[in-house]
Scaffold this motif. Structure first.
Motif, short mmCIF file in Angstrom:
data_model
loop_
_atom_site.label_atom_id
_atom_site.label_comp_id
_atom_site.label_asym_id
_atom_site.label_seq_id
_atom_site.Cartn_x
_atom_site.Cartn_y
_atom_site.Cartn_z
N UNK A 78 -8.55 7.83 -3.82
CA UNK A 78 -7.58 8.11 -2.76
C UNK A 78 -6.18 8.18 -3.36
N UNK A 79 -5.27 8.77 -2.60
CA UNK A 79 -3.89 8.90 -3.06
C UNK A 79 -3.22 10.05 -2.36
N UNK A 80 -1.93 10.21 -2.59
CA UNK A 80 -1.20 11.31 -1.97
C UNK A 80 -1.56 12.62 -2.69
N UNK A 83 -0.45 5.01 1.71
CA UNK A 83 -1.81 4.78 1.21
C UNK A 83 -2.06 3.29 1.00
N UNK A 84 -1.07 2.61 0.43
CA UNK A 84 -1.18 1.16 0.19
C UNK A 84 -1.50 0.42 1.49
N UNK A 85 -0.79 0.78 2.58
CA UNK A 85 -1.00 0.09 3.85
C UNK A 85 -2.42 0.28 4.37
N UNK A 91 -0.28 12.79 3.03
CA UNK A 91 1.12 13.16 2.97
C UNK A 91 1.80 12.80 4.29
N UNK A 92 2.65 11.79 4.25
CA UNK A 92 3.30 11.29 5.47
C UNK A 92 4.21 12.32 6.11
N UNK A 131 6.39 6.54 -4.49
CA UNK A 131 6.96 7.31 -3.38
C UNK A 131 6.58 6.67 -2.04
N UNK A 132 7.20 7.15 -0.97
CA UNK A 132 6.89 6.63 0.37
C UNK A 132 5.44 6.94 0.75
#
Length: 434
Positions: free
Chosen positions: A9-11, A103-105, A62-63, A97-98
């Motif tokens: 997972x990741x952006x 993703x962390x949350x 991507x937020x 990055x934001x």
């Protein structure tokens, strides 16, 4: 044996796909033309040292893309839920990055083992950013380069560290799964099946987070039933998003000997049903089509008419038995287990070499293969080289002379002469010199 699962997972654009391809090598397996599943999440099997495991590559979170982000988040959450280990890929070149924090949350809520893979460390800029990622608050950080293979041994050693402890003892009981898209009546069908008077049931703890395994005794034989509808997670978002049921079905199929693909008689057959059936075929599993909710068909088509439609839609599954049931009224539910018993015999059927050769020799003389540039296929002999599913090896003069239509002809002749209903069969051609 249940294979462990690793989710990447990741952006977007952090190199997940490169890492995925590196892990799975050339064995990458993609279900094609499945909108929203294969485009954004890819599922494959991989191996490292003595370990085999599943790998999932998810779409980038991507937020800033609010329109798509909910779907991508759902997708990532399902992959994380499936996973035993999550590899959180970040871009060492760009730094924290934001989107990484988004993703962390998601990962913090999952309580899964998380390995942070700091990618692109072959770039000089990455040296300045590596320690920024410790702000994410996870325990394990491994610098890697997906493109150049740096750090992969360390990453894979960490990923597979606990896998040997997660392996389950081999269960020799026949396993069949009840699969299909949401709301076709999978759970109701299982319940109706288990309530049959001749069936004795004992519950066992689910061996996966999203499937309930039940031991079912029928005619003095024990079976393990895998019910993929048994979601125990909060919220119903998984069941409401049809395309995401495919991954759960895949995992159940992998663990099964036979699959019962449930179709909603009222809605009819859709492409999603065909994709699931195609995966069953690809994995070489026994298959039974169950047309459920037969009581809801308003125009009261005859079974014969509906069967004709099913055969037309599933032309690649002409060998598969079709059952019509109603889980609600329990009508014809009693026909399921006899079919399971029959298919269970067929997937492990062994045929004498001499008998196979008699059949193939007659088929060959009855319909000679076409010649190509003055050369014609010759079949010297055939022998069975495997079961589950039955596999037949043809020893020939030149396997390049085997036309797909002639291969289909040979398969049809084997099916005409031997009881192989419900099981795929594999035909392998070998040159005599091999």
């Amino acid at each position: 044996m249940k294979l462990p699962t690793v989710a990447l997972v990741g952006r977007p654009n952090v190199g997940k796909s490169t890492i995925f391809n590196k892990i799975v090598g050339k064995k990458i397996s993609i279900i094609e033309d499945t909108p929203g599943v294969t485009r954004d999440r890819i599922y494959s099997e991989a191996s490292y040292k003595n370990y085999r495991f599943n790998v999932i590559d998810t779409g980038g979170i991507d937020a800033s893309l609010e329109k798509f982000n909910d779907e991508i988040k759902i997708q990532a959450e399902i992959a994380i839920d499936e996973a035993d280990v999550v590899v959180f890929v970040v871009d060492g070149k760009e730094g924290l990055t934001s989107n990484d924090l988004v993703v962390r949350d998601i990962l913090r809520k999952s309580n899964k083992k998380v390995i942070v893979a700091i990618n692109k460390v072959d770039n000089k800029k990455a040296e300045d950013h590596i320690y920024d990622f410790y702000e994410l608050g996870f325990d394990v950080y491994i610098p890697i380069s997906g493109e150049h293979g740096i750090g992969f041994v360390e990453l894979m050693d960490e990923v597979t560290k606990d896998f040997n402890e997660k392996e389950e003892k081999e269960d020799k009981r026949l396993k069949f799964s009840v699969i299909g898209r949401p709301n076709v009546g999978k759970s109701s069908l299982i319940n109706a099946l288990l309530n049959e008077e001749r069936v004795i049931v004992s519950d066992v703890a689910g061996t996966t987070r999203d499937a309930i395994d039940t031991v079912l005794a029928y005619q003095k034989e024990e079976f393990v039933v895998i019910d993929t509808a048994g979601m125990r997670k909060k919220g119903k978002i998984y069941e409401n998003v049809e395309k995401y049921s495919l991954l759960r079905s895949m995992k159940a199929i992998d663990r099964s000997d036979i699959c019962l693909l449930v179709i909603n008689a009222e809605e009819g057959i859709i492409e999603h049903d065909k994709h699931i059936a195609g995966y069953v075929l690809e994995k070489g599993k026994g298959l039974i089509l169950v047309v459920n909710k037969w009581d809801t068909v308003e125009d009261k088509k005859s079974i014969k008419e509906y069967l004709k439609e099913v055969r037309s839609e599933f032309q690649f599954l002409s060998y598969v038995p079709v059952i019509f049931t109603s889980a609600l009224t329990k009508k014809r539910v009693h026909t399921i287990m006899p079919e399971v018993l029959k298919v269970s015999e067929n997937i492990k059927r062994e045929i004498k070499t001499s008998v196979i050769n008699d059949v193939i020799q007659d088929a060959y003389l009855l319909n000679l293969p076409p010649s190509y540039k003055g050369r014609r296929l010759k079949i010297y002999y055939v022998n069975q080289t495997g079961i589950k599913p039955p596999k037949f090896t043809f020893h020939v003069n030149n396997k390049n002379l085997v036309h797909f239509s002639y291969e289909r002809y040979l398969e049809n002749k084997l099916r005409e002469n031997f009881e192989l209903e419900g099981t795929p069969i594999i035909l392998q051609f070998k040159n005599r010199s091999e």
